[in-house]
Design a protein around this motif. Structure first.
Motif, mmCIF file in Angstrom:
data_model
loop_
_atom_site.group_PDB
_atom_site.id
_atom_site.type_symbol
_atom_site.label_atom_id
_atom_site.label_comp_id
_atom_site.label_asym_id
_atom_site.label_seq_id
_atom_site.Cartn_x
_atom_site.Cartn_y
_atom_site.Cartn_z
ATOM 1 N N LYS A 11 -38.047 74.976 100.853
ATOM 2 C CA LYS A 11 -37.829 75.679 99.591
ATOM 3 C C LYS A 11 -36.725 75.011 98.774
ATOM 4 O O LYS A 11 -36.842 74.864 97.554
ATOM 5 C CB LYS A 11 -37.461 77.149 99.850
ATOM 6 C CG LYS A 11 -38.614 77.982 100.327
ATOM 7 C CD LYS A 11 -38.183 79.412 100.602
ATOM 8 C CE LYS A 11 -39.336 80.228 101.151
ATOM 9 N NZ LYS A 11 -38.934 81.608 101.482
ATOM 10 N N GLN A 12 -35.661 74.591 99.456
ATOM 11 C CA GLN A 12 -34.551 73.941 98.760
ATOM 12 C C GLN A 12 -34.970 72.570 98.210
ATOM 13 O O GLN A 12 -34.612 72.205 97.093
ATOM 14 C CB GLN A 12 -33.355 73.787 99.701
ATOM 15 C CG GLN A 12 -32.720 75.114 100.083
ATOM 16 C CD GLN A 12 -31.706 74.967 101.224
ATOM 17 O OE1 GLN A 12 -31.843 74.095 102.073
ATOM 18 N NE2 GLN A 12 -30.717 75.848 101.215
ATOM 19 N N ALA A 14 -37.974 71.697 97.375
ATOM 20 C CA ALA A 14 -38.941 71.919 96.295
ATOM 21 C C ALA A 14 -38.270 72.081 94.941
ATOM 22 O O ALA A 14 -38.857 71.734 93.905
ATOM 23 C CB ALA A 14 -39.805 73.137 96.601
ATOM 24 N N VAL A 15 -37.037 72.580 94.932
ATOM 25 C CA VAL A 15 -36.314 72.741 93.666
ATOM 26 C C VAL A 15 -35.346 71.590 93.416
ATOM 27 O O VAL A 15 -34.493 71.659 92.532
ATOM 28 C CB VAL A 15 -35.577 74.108 93.599
ATOM 29 C CG1 VAL A 15 -36.577 75.253 93.581
ATOM 30 C CG2 VAL A 15 -34.568 74.264 94.712
ATOM 31 N N GLY A 16 -35.456 70.528 94.216
ATOM 32 C CA GLY A 16 -34.670 69.320 93.959
ATOM 33 C C GLY A 16 -33.336 69.231 94.654
ATOM 34 O O GLY A 16 -32.487 68.422 94.255
ATOM 35 N N ASP A 17 -33.116 70.001 95.702
ATOM 36 C CA ASP A 17 -31.845 69.972 96.428
ATOM 37 C C ASP A 17 -31.768 68.696 97.283
ATOM 38 O O ASP A 17 -32.431 68.573 98.316
ATOM 39 C CB ASP A 17 -31.723 71.218 97.316
ATOM 40 C CG ASP A 17 -30.365 71.341 97.994
ATOM 41 O OD1 ASP A 17 -29.704 70.315 98.223
ATOM 42 O OD2 ASP A 17 -29.975 72.485 98.304
ATOM 43 N N LYS A 56 -42.238 59.324 99.460
ATOM 44 C CA LYS A 56 -43.408 60.080 98.999
ATOM 45 C C LYS A 56 -43.158 61.584 99.075
ATOM 46 O O LYS A 56 -43.567 62.331 98.188
ATOM 47 C CB LYS A 56 -44.646 59.697 99.805
ATOM 48 C CG LYS A 56 -45.163 58.320 99.446
ATOM 49 C CD LYS A 56 -46.362 57.924 100.273
ATOM 50 C CE LYS A 56 -46.776 56.502 99.941
ATOM 51 N NZ LYS A 56 -47.850 56.004 100.778
ATOM 52 N N VAL A 57 -42.485 62.018 100.142
ATOM 53 C CA VAL A 57 -42.166 63.448 100.259
ATOM 54 C C VAL A 57 -41.290 63.869 99.079
ATOM 55 O O VAL A 57 -41.532 64.892 98.444
ATOM 56 C CB VAL A 57 -41.467 63.760 101.611
ATOM 57 C CG1 VAL A 57 -40.853 65.157 101.605
ATOM 58 C CG2 VAL A 57 -42.445 63.613 102.770
ATOM 59 N N TRP A 58 -40.270 63.050 98.778
ATOM 60 C CA TRP A 58 -39.365 63.397 97.678
ATOM 61 C C TRP A 58 -40.106 63.343 96.341
ATOM 62 O O TRP A 58 -39.924 64.202 95.487
ATOM 63 C CB TRP A 58 -38.148 62.480 97.656
ATOM 64 C CG TRP A 58 -37.202 62.853 96.560
ATOM 65 C CD1 TRP A 58 -37.003 62.201 95.386
ATOM 66 C CD2 TRP A 58 -36.350 64.004 96.519
ATOM 67 N NE1 TRP A 58 -36.080 62.861 94.620
ATOM 68 C CE2 TRP A 58 -35.664 63.969 95.293
ATOM 69 C CE3 TRP A 58 -36.104 65.056 97.400
ATOM 70 C CZ2 TRP A 58 -34.748 64.939 94.932
ATOM 71 C CZ3 TRP A 58 -35.183 66.023 97.037
ATOM 72 C CH2 TRP A 58 -34.519 65.965 95.811
ATOM 73 N N LYS A 59 -40.946 62.350 96.170
ATOM 74 C CA LYS A 59 -41.685 62.204 94.919
ATOM 75 C C LYS A 59 -42.582 63.418 94.678
ATOM 76 O O LYS A 59 -42.787 63.836 93.542
ATOM 77 C CB LYS A 59 -42.527 60.926 94.963
ATOM 78 C CG LYS A 59 -43.210 60.587 93.671
ATOM 79 C CD LYS A 59 -43.930 59.260 93.775
ATOM 80 C CE LYS A 59 -44.620 58.921 92.476
ATOM 81 N NZ LYS A 59 -45.339 57.655 92.537
ATOM 82 N N THR A 63 -44.411 70.232 95.818
ATOM 83 C CA THR A 63 -45.507 70.785 96.618
ATOM 84 C C THR A 63 -45.156 70.902 98.108
ATOM 85 O O THR A 63 -46.014 71.273 98.907
ATOM 86 C CB THR A 63 -46.773 69.919 96.474
ATOM 87 O OG1 THR A 63 -46.486 68.601 96.952
ATOM 88 C CG2 THR A 63 -47.241 69.864 95.034
ATOM 89 N N ILE A 64 -43.924 70.623 98.466
ATOM 90 C CA ILE A 64 -43.552 70.616 99.888
ATOM 91 C C ILE A 64 -43.693 71.990 100.534
ATOM 92 O O ILE A 64 -43.970 72.095 101.727
ATOM 93 C CB ILE A 64 -42.142 70.035 100.097
ATOM 94 C CG1 ILE A 64 -41.919 69.711 101.587
ATOM 95 C CG2 ILE A 64 -41.074 70.972 99.555
ATOM 96 C CD1 ILE A 64 -40.670 68.902 101.871
ATOM 97 N N THR A 65 -43.537 73.040 99.755
ATOM 98 C CA THR A 65 -43.656 74.390 100.337
ATOM 99 C C THR A 65 -45.099 74.716 100.703
ATOM 100 O O THR A 65 -45.348 75.651 101.459
ATOM 101 C CB THR A 65 -43.112 75.471 99.376
ATOM 102 O OG1 THR A 65 -43.783 75.355 98.124
ATOM 103 C CG2 THR A 65 -41.604 75.333 99.188
ATOM 104 N N GLU A 66 -46.046 73.945 100.195
ATOM 105 C CA GLU A 66 -47.451 74.157 100.532
ATOM 106 C C GLU A 66 -47.806 73.589 101.908
ATOM 107 O O GLU A 66 -48.861 73.876 102.447
ATOM 108 C CB GLU A 66 -48.348 73.512 99.471
ATOM 109 C CG GLU A 66 -48.192 74.138 98.097
ATOM 110 C CD GLU A 66 -48.917 73.370 97.005
ATOM 111 O OE1 GLU A 66 -49.742 72.484 97.340
ATOM 112 O OE2 GLU A 66 -48.646 73.640 95.823
#
Length: 193
Positions: A11-12, A14-17, A56-59, A63-66
């Motif tokens: 979640k963190q 996903a918002v750019g933390d 790629k994960v960061w890019k 959508t990481i929470t999906e």
């Protein structure tokens, strides 16, 4: 890391933390590198693969929470990237072999030229491998993946000026490494003429 802690990190992120992303990277990077190494048998390539997976994960952080099972996802992505790397290397070797045969048939001087070209490429690869990690990553994202400076800056959360400065450093170091080959070429060509 517990599932609850992992979901909170997702979640963190996903918002750019960036700190949460760094925590995720620190937790998984060494394990994933060992996993990639078990497939590739090459430490530098394994490290590069894991770096690419995390880029790629960061890019795609929004959508990481999906992703329901992040650990499984990271290992699967590392495995697939490692297998793709091996496949590309195999194709390059096949292509290089055919290119060499075609060159041989076309020109008597090609073995010398092929040797010089091979030495230059080896020097370039060695120079790229010797770049500092951040510089190397930026160079590869721009030159090999074809990303724009702004895209690299966005992925790595750095300024475009930093990307530009790192590219200048990379090109300078690579140029210094292969400079001797290009100084030699005009004399070689002159002697043959």
């Amino acid at each position: 890391m517990t599932d609850q802690a992992l979901h909170l990190l997702q979640k963190q992120i996903a918002v750019g933390d960036q700190r949460a992303f760094r925590q995720l990277f620190d937790f998984y990077a060494e394990r994933l590198t060992r996993f990639a190494y078990s497939i590739l048998k090459n430490k530098d390539a394994a490290t590069e693969i894991v770096d690419e997976v995390f880029v790629k994960v960061w890019k795609n952080k929004e959508t990481i929470t999906e992703i329901e099972h992040l650990t499984t996802y990271l290992y699967t992505a590392t495995k697939n990237a490692s297998l793709n790397f091996l496949s590309r290397k195999a194709n390059e070797q096949i292509t290089d072999s055919f290119d060499f045969i075609n060159i041989q048939l076309q020109d008597e001087e090609c073995p010398d030229q092929q040797m010089i070209t091979s030495e230059i490429f080896k020097s370039i690869r060695a120079a790229v491998d010797e770049l500092p990690p951040r510089c190397k990553m930026i160079f590869k994202l721009v030159r090999e993946d074809g990303l724009k400076y702004q895209e690299v800056a966005d992925i790595l959360h750095i300024s475009v000026n930093t990307v530009d400065a790192q590219m200048v450093i990379a090109v300078k170091k690579i140029s210094e490494k292969v400079k001797g080959h290009f100084d030699f070429l005009p004399r070689f060509v002159t002697k043959k003429s």
